[in-house]
Design a protein around this motif. Structure first.
Motif, PDB file in Angstrom:
ATOM      1  N   GLN A 125       6.261  19.224  16.658  1.00 42.12           N
ATOM      2  CA  GLN A 125       7.119  19.618  17.782  1.00 42.12           C
ATOM      3  C   GLN A 125       7.889  18.415  18.289  1.00 42.12           C
ATOM      4  O   GLN A 125       7.299  17.389  18.643  1.00 42.12           O
ATOM      5  N   LYS A 126       9.235  18.538  18.305  1.00 40.61           N
ATOM      6  CA  LYS A 126      10.057  17.503  18.915  1.00 40.61           C
ATOM      7  C   LYS A 126      10.402  17.909  20.341  1.00 40.61           C
ATOM      8  O   LYS A 126      10.870  19.022  20.578  1.00 40.61           O
TER       9      LYS A 126
ATOM     10  N   LYS B 192      18.174  15.048  15.631  1.00 39.81           N
ATOM     11  CA  LYS B 192      17.775  16.432  15.444  1.00 39.81           C
ATOM     12  C   LYS B 192      17.502  17.083  16.791  1.00 39.81           C
ATOM     13  O   LYS B 192      17.023  16.445  17.723  1.00 39.81           O
ATOM     14  N   PRO B 193      17.794  18.376  16.917  1.00 40.65           N
ATOM     15  CA  PRO B 193      17.546  19.058  18.191  1.00 40.65           C
ATOM     16  C   PRO B 193      16.049  19.227  18.441  1.00 40.65           C
ATOM     17  O   PRO B 193      15.227  19.201  17.519  1.00 40.65           O
TER      18      PRO B 193
ATOM     19  N   PRO C 274       3.179  16.597  20.185  1.00 42.71           N
ATOM     20  CA  PRO C 274       4.642  16.509  20.082  1.00 42.71           C
ATOM     21  C   PRO C 274       5.141  15.056  20.126  1.00 42.71           C
ATOM     22  O   PRO C 274       4.425  14.151  20.536  1.00 42.71           O
ATOM     23  N   PHE C 275       6.431  14.856  19.716  1.00 42.62           N
ATOM     24  CA  PHE C 275       7.020  13.525  19.691  1.00 42.62           C
ATOM     25  C   PHE C 275       8.428  13.606  20.257  1.00 42.62           C
ATOM     26  O   PHE C 275       8.985  14.691  20.455  1.00 42.62           O
TER      27      PHE C 275
ATOM     28  N   ASN D 203       1.595   6.101   5.308  1.00 43.95           N
ATOM     29  CA  ASN D 203       2.234   6.328   6.601  1.00 43.95           C
ATOM     30  C   ASN D 203       3.742   6.313   6.380  1.00 43.95           C
ATOM     31  O   ASN D 203       4.297   5.314   5.907  1.00 43.95           O
ATOM     32  N   VAL D 204       4.396   7.398   6.730  1.00 41.59           N
ATOM     33  CA  VAL D 204       5.826   7.544   6.469  1.00 41.59           C
ATOM     34  C   VAL D 204       6.544   7.849   7.777  1.00 41.59           C
ATOM     35  O   VAL D 204       6.224   8.848   8.441  1.00 41.59           O
ATOM     36  N   PRO D 205       7.508   7.026   8.188  1.00 41.82           N
ATOM     37  CA  PRO D 205       8.218   7.302   9.447  1.00 41.82           C
ATOM     38  C   PRO D 205       9.212   8.440   9.292  1.00 41.82           C
ATOM     39  O   PRO D 205       9.833   8.614   8.237  1.00 41.82           O
ATOM     40  N   PHE D 206       9.355   9.226  10.335  1.00 40.69           N
ATOM     41  CA  PHE D 206      10.348  10.303  10.397  1.00 40.69           C
ATOM     42  C   PHE D 206      11.204  10.078  11.627  1.00 40.69           C
ATOM     43  O   PHE D 206      10.719  10.132  12.753  1.00 40.69           O
TER      44      PHE D 206
END
Length: 693
Positions: A691-692, A670-671, A619-620, A662-665
């Motif tokens: 998972q956030k 966001k909830p 998760p992040f 590598n692509v940042p998100f």
């Protein structure tokens, strides 16, 4: 402290707090029309209001007067495209001062004349809707300025009224409208006037300029009356549309300075011209009767005739068109005491096959004929010998159905004269110097227009950004539809009631030959269901009906059927042998010889080209790094969906070279919760759950 000053400070503090709270746009889910109206009344810029899939009956108008911004429009949308249908005696009414509002994805079956936009509205958009509104009246009425109407389907009209009617305020027509990529289908003939497919203006607006664009629209099987598109305004550009099998005529009825180019007229009465200073070039006419009809005027508006008159055509440029196998090519009909037309310029057209090149029955003064090519026509008719040469232009039909010039054509670089208005050919390629005769300019520039097909217009047009939601459902009880693609037999999707469904998008159109389903409690009860397959979410073919599970297994069970081609698969549940619940733990779709785990995971043979997809950390918190690699160059779409399969953010939609990326998100706004990461590469798709916290 002065109590008055203190109160003012508190007031301004609360005002700032309230404004700050609304800076974060909200997503509001509603499941009734009353809740939809409440959400609209409370909407702020950037809000997305989602009406759950289902059928709703409107007895009072859904009224919209709110204002979004260019950066943060207010979006009112169906849960899925075509999934929310609104019928009844009332509809959508956008009123002043509404601006920057988007209406998206609905099927409208309420009464005609119930989708309206008032003067004073601006920058609103109708997109990806289906209009099938019964009864007399318009399907959509446009007032106000700067509106957009795109990727809608207008269909099955059998009463007086238009699919679209454009109006204005006072004597000024609505301005800067953009009407594009719509599909107009099946308009049945009526016995009276007032049944055009698209009416742009009225005679009272005709001398005002609209500066609007009608482009990339497809008209098929429309015959409400003798006029198909009726332009009653000035300053409109009509380009790159396809009119096919419509026994009604595109008419420049009132107004001046309109531009008509790059359109495809096939098996239709072509174009009829009144008014002054129109430019008509680079159009493709085939099997029309006639192709180009130069009106015989019964009045001259510039000299004081009524605006309702058939204004004598003056100074029309008819240039660089290709006309093939038309019963009538360039014609002007007779009229008792007709004024005819003046200063018509007919130059650099190709006319091949069909009737006489020109048939002129009215006064026709000051005409210019030059540089035209005739071949295999039934004579030149009324075209003077100095206006043409007879030679084979070497036209050949290509795979799109369009006639293009072949190498060695005598039309190449053969155009006479210079015409600044002629800027593009029928393919949308620029015309610069040494121009070719006819609608086609031989060029290596990108082709941006062609004969349209239904797949290129409407809510599911091929030019639309991918909105392929991996899995959606009619409802759930908290056990969300994404659970059927996580590879875990301990999670499930569940919904109670006969007819509840779960739906999968295959991203590409594929041959579907079966499904595999693992059923919750599948070892102690049987479940009954149907399987539907469709190219979109509006039209379905039943692939398998009345299927029943074994009642003896928790594992995947296979249900095969005669292969059906489509992009979407919907499993419609009819409960189980104990109760009305529909509950599946895993689903895979059989496409040809491979299985797709839901719509978004191809579980076979993609490792050699699409080798990895991961997210770190997982998760992040607010930020994650998405990592993937591809073995060969290709088209890549990298997107994030929420747990219900709705798009959250497109991270990449581009052609990439082979390699690792590598692509940042950034999910800071966001909830917390589970998201679905999907990577679509050359038709192969991988998904991962992230998972956030």
């Amino acid at each position: 402290m002065n109590p008055k000053n203190y109160s003012l400070r508190i007031f301004f503090f609360m005002l700032c707090v309230t404004a700050a709270l609304r800076l974060s746009a909200a997503t509001i889910n509603v499941s009734s029309l009353s809740a939809l109206q409440t959400a609209i009344n409370n909407a702020a810029p950037g809000d997305i209001i989602i009406l759950a899939n289902g059928v709703y009956t409107a007895s009072t108008d859904i009224t919209i007067s709110k204002q979004g911004t260019a950066a943060q429009p207010i979006t009112i949308t169906a849960q899925t495209i075509g999934g929310a249908e609104i019928n009844g005696t009332a509809g959508f009414n956008i009123v002043s001062p509404a601006r920057y509002v988007i209406i998206k994805g609905f099927k409208f079956t309420f009464n005609a004349s119930q989708a309206t936009m008032a003067s004073g509205t601006s920058f609103c958009r109708w997109t990806c809707n289906v209009f099938q509104t019964p009864g007399t009246g318009e399907n959509l009425t446009l007032n106000g300025n700067d509106h957009e109407v795109d990727h809608n389907t207008f269909q099955h009209k059998n009463a007086l009224g238009r699919f679209i009617a454009v109006r204005g305020s006072g004597s000024q027509i609505a301005q800067r409208l953009h009407i594009h990529h719509n599909y107009f289908l099946d308009q049945q003939p009526q016995t009276g006037n007032g049944a055009e497919t698209l009416q742009f203006g009225l005679s009272g607006y005709s001398l005002s300029s609209s500066n609007s664009i009608l482009e990339y629209n497809l008209f098929e099987d429309c015959e409400g009356e003798n006029e198909l598109i009726s332009i009653k305004s000035s300053g409109v550009a009509i380009r790159y549309n396809t009119i096919r099998n419509c026994p009604a005529q595109f008419t420049l009825r009132h107004g001046n300075h309109n531009t008509v180019y790059g359109n495809y007229f096939i098996n239709t009465p072509g174009i009829r011209i009144f008014g002054d200073d129109h430019n008509i070039f680079s159009n493709h006419f085939e099997n029309c009767n006639p192709a180009i009809n130069i009106g015989n005027g019964d009045g001259e508006v510039a000299d004081g005739a009524a605006l309702t008159a058939h204004d004598r055509p003056d100074r029309t440029l008819i240039a660089f068109n290709t006309l093939v196998n038309n019963t009538g090519n360039i014609v002007q009909s007779g009229r008792t005491n007709g004024l005819g037309a003046t200063a018509q310029t007919v130059v650099n057209n190709i006319i091949q096959g069909g009737g006489p090149a020109a048939s002129i029955a009215g006064p026709y003064t000051g005409a210019v004929w030059s540089g035209n090519i005739l071949y295999n026509t039934n004579g030149d008719g009324d075209m003077p010998a100095s206006g043409y040469t007879t030679v084979n232009p070497l036209l050949a039909r290509d795979a799109t159905g369009t006639f293009h010039l072949q190498s060695g054509s005598p039309a190449i670089n053969a155009a006479t004269g210079s015409y600044a208005a002629v800027t593009a050919d029928m393919d949308g390629q620029p015309r610069t110097s040494s121009l070719d005769v006819g609608a086609d300019e031989v060029s290596s520039a990108p082709v941006i227009a062609r004969i349209l097909t239904p797949a290129m217009v409407g809510p599911f047009a091929s030019d639309q950004p991918s909105a392929c939601e991996p899995v959606t459902a009619s409802a759930d009880d908290g056990n969300v539809p994404a659970n059927v693609l996580d590879g875990d037999l301990n999670t499930r999707w569940s919904a109670n009631g006969n007819g509840q469904w779960i739906q999968f998008c295959l991203d590409d159109t594929l041959t579907v030959s079966g499904v595999q389903i693992a059923f919750y409690s599948g070892n102690v009860r049987t479940s009954t269901f149907d399987v539907l397959v469709g190219n979109d979410t509006l039209h379905w073919a039943t692939a398998a009906a009345g299927q029943v599970s074994s009642g003896t297994s928790l594992n995947l069970q296979t249900f095969s059927f005669t292969p059906v081609t489509g992009r979407y698969v919907r499993i419609v549940g009819h409960g189980n042998s104990v109760n009305a619940w529909n509950s599946y733990t895993e689903v895979k779709i059989q496409t040809g010889s491979s299985l797709r785990s839901s719509a978004m995971m191809n579980v076979t043979h993609d490792a050699e080209e699409l080798s990895s997809l991961s997210s770190f950390p997982n998760p992040f918190n607010d930020h994650a790094m998405i990592r993937f690699s591809i073995e060969k160059a290709g088209m890549v779409n990298l997107a994030v969906h929420d747990i219900n399969g709705k798009p959250v953010k497109v991270l990449i939609h581009a052609r990439l070279e082979a390699g690792a990326y590598n692509v940042p998100f950034d999910a800071g706004r966001k909830p917390a919760g589970t998201y679905i990461l999907s990577l679509n590469y050359n038709g192969k798709v991988k998904v991962r759950k992230i998972q956030k916290l």
